[in-house]
Design an enzyme around this catalytic site. Sequence first.
Site, PDB file in Angstrom:
ATOM      1  CE  LYS A 134      -7.727   2.883   3.437  1.00  0.00           C
ATOM      2  NZ  LYS A 134      -6.961   3.607   4.471  1.00  0.00           N
TER       3      LYS A 134
HETATM    4  C1  PLP Z   1      -6.954   4.828   4.946  1.00  0.00           C
HETATM    5  C2  PLP Z   1      -6.228   5.099   6.205  1.00  0.00           C
HETATM    6  C3  PLP Z   1      -6.705   6.030   7.131  1.00  0.00           C
HETATM    7  C4  PLP Z   1      -7.894   6.911   6.884  1.00  0.00           C
HETATM    8  O1  PLP Z   1      -9.121   6.306   6.733  1.00  0.00           O
HETATM    9  P1  PLP Z   1     -10.300   7.084   5.997  1.00  0.00           P
HETATM   10  O2  PLP Z   1     -11.376   6.112   5.895  1.00  0.00           O
HETATM   11  O3  PLP Z   1      -9.747   7.479   4.651  1.00  0.00           O
HETATM   12  O4  PLP Z   1     -10.606   8.282   6.806  1.00  0.00           O
HETATM   13  C5  PLP Z   1      -6.005   6.185   8.316  1.00  0.00           C
HETATM   14  N1  PLP Z   1      -4.877   5.491   8.556  1.00  0.00           N
HETATM   15  C6  PLP Z   1      -4.384   4.602   7.685  1.00  0.00           C
HETATM   16  C7  PLP Z   1      -3.123   3.896   8.008  1.00  0.00           C
HETATM   17  C8  PLP Z   1      -5.047   4.355   6.479  1.00  0.00           C
HETATM   18  O5  PLP Z   1      -4.542   3.462   5.619  1.00  0.00           O
END
Ligand code: PLP
Length: 485
Positions: free
Chosen positions: A116
Amino acid sequence: MIKYVSTRGGIPPVAFDEAVLSGFAADGGLFVPETIPKVTQAQFQSWAELSYPELAFEILSMFIDRSIIPATDLKNLLDDSYSTFDSPSVIDMVPLGEDGRTIIMELFHGPTLSFKDVAMGFLINVLDYLLEKRNQRLSIVLATTGDTGPAAAWASAGKKTIDCWPLYPRGMITEEQERQMTTLNASNVHPIGVDNCEDGADDLDFIVAKLFSDHELKEKMNLSSVNSINWCRVVVQSVHYFYGYYRAVEQVGDKINFSVPSGAFGNLFGGYLARSMGLPVNKFICANNANQALHTIFSSGVFAKKDLVQTISTAIDIVVPYNFWRFLYYCTGSDSEKLKVWQDEFKNSGKVEFDAATLTAIQNGFVSVTVSDYETSKTIKDTFETCDGYLLDPHTAVALAAANTLKNTLPKKMKVICLATAHPAKFPETTRACLEAGTEMPNQGKHVSLERASKVCQHLRICDLENLEFALIEAMTTHSKMQAD
Ligand SMILES: *Cc1c(COP(=O)(O)O)cnc(C)c1O
């Protein structure tokens, strides 16, 4: 000038800054570019050696007009955003196993140790930049399954133009994730832990969407969203596909596969965007845990809301993959009328069944698989034992397990990049439990920033889901009064 429209077709086209500042489109749809820009062959060849910020500059320049962010400002914003990463290359590539076919792309070197950070730091810096120019402030309200909240909190800390309100389902994220938000000493960051979220963060998303649909409140509080519905995040998430591609292929032009642990489909939409721009991708592997909404769509064309299942890969415990609507918009050839009908049907009945032609469009270049907790934990253990102690977090393990399951269906020797979306230290209990009984957490499963956060006071704000809407409005109103005094 590149313009953005709503997937529901109910608003006139807007420029990049409008799309980013408002988060949701006013008609309740998601912003998408009118047309997806294409990378020329010459550009594509010339980008191979660029650093991550340089590559991001080239790609984002195709989506953001210079009149909104001039070139030097864009460069500075990017350099700032990635200077907080603890790897000099921003993203590291780690080949696993002997054949060199599987490569882990580490997207977790940012300040809160999840992927993120890759898009959030830049998004918040862009918001701050645009707001400062307009002499405006914004309140960001967001729901988190555990990683978006910390990333937004850290990126917002100390920004004069932004108040950040991360909402998290209490008890459904790790203590490490909670502490990343609650130990941050910043007077503009206000995390709220919410009890009794049966559907996890989806319950919180529902409240956030409700707040946003209240136009009077939205105006009064200057609300915006940085969930992956925000266009800026999605577009930044296309950059790492290009970056990983160049680092992995033998020759620029070769095809490659990506395996992605998926929840809200924001990361995978970034991949789709990259492919639409011209990146030669053979298959995207959409890796779900037991919350298999996406796998159900890709395998049967049914988009249905199911009850939440709690798994060990909590960040992808998501019931409604809301970025899927964006993808669907392009799969229908930008048919916003069709999309509106489906979205309303989904809202009313919790289920949509796509026609055969749509399903064919959806399946083009995508395969999917559901990975059980057992497979996830076995993948962590096996990888640790056979790959020199390389420690996966549970989400990356979902991607790797999915890649291993589908490898034989892909062209022999064609590489598979697995997106590593979090550092294992964010999920210490789960991760350690997957290793041999009695094993202490190895050093690669620890991180100094989390050890520090475990020793200091938490600023906790807690409320029940039942009262959240009222409590949040109350807290926001009080806070803005205090600021005005
Ligand atoms: C947010 C997240 C995901 C998933 O990503 P999306 O864009 O919601 O599909 C996968 N792994 C981790 C560790 C995340 O924080």
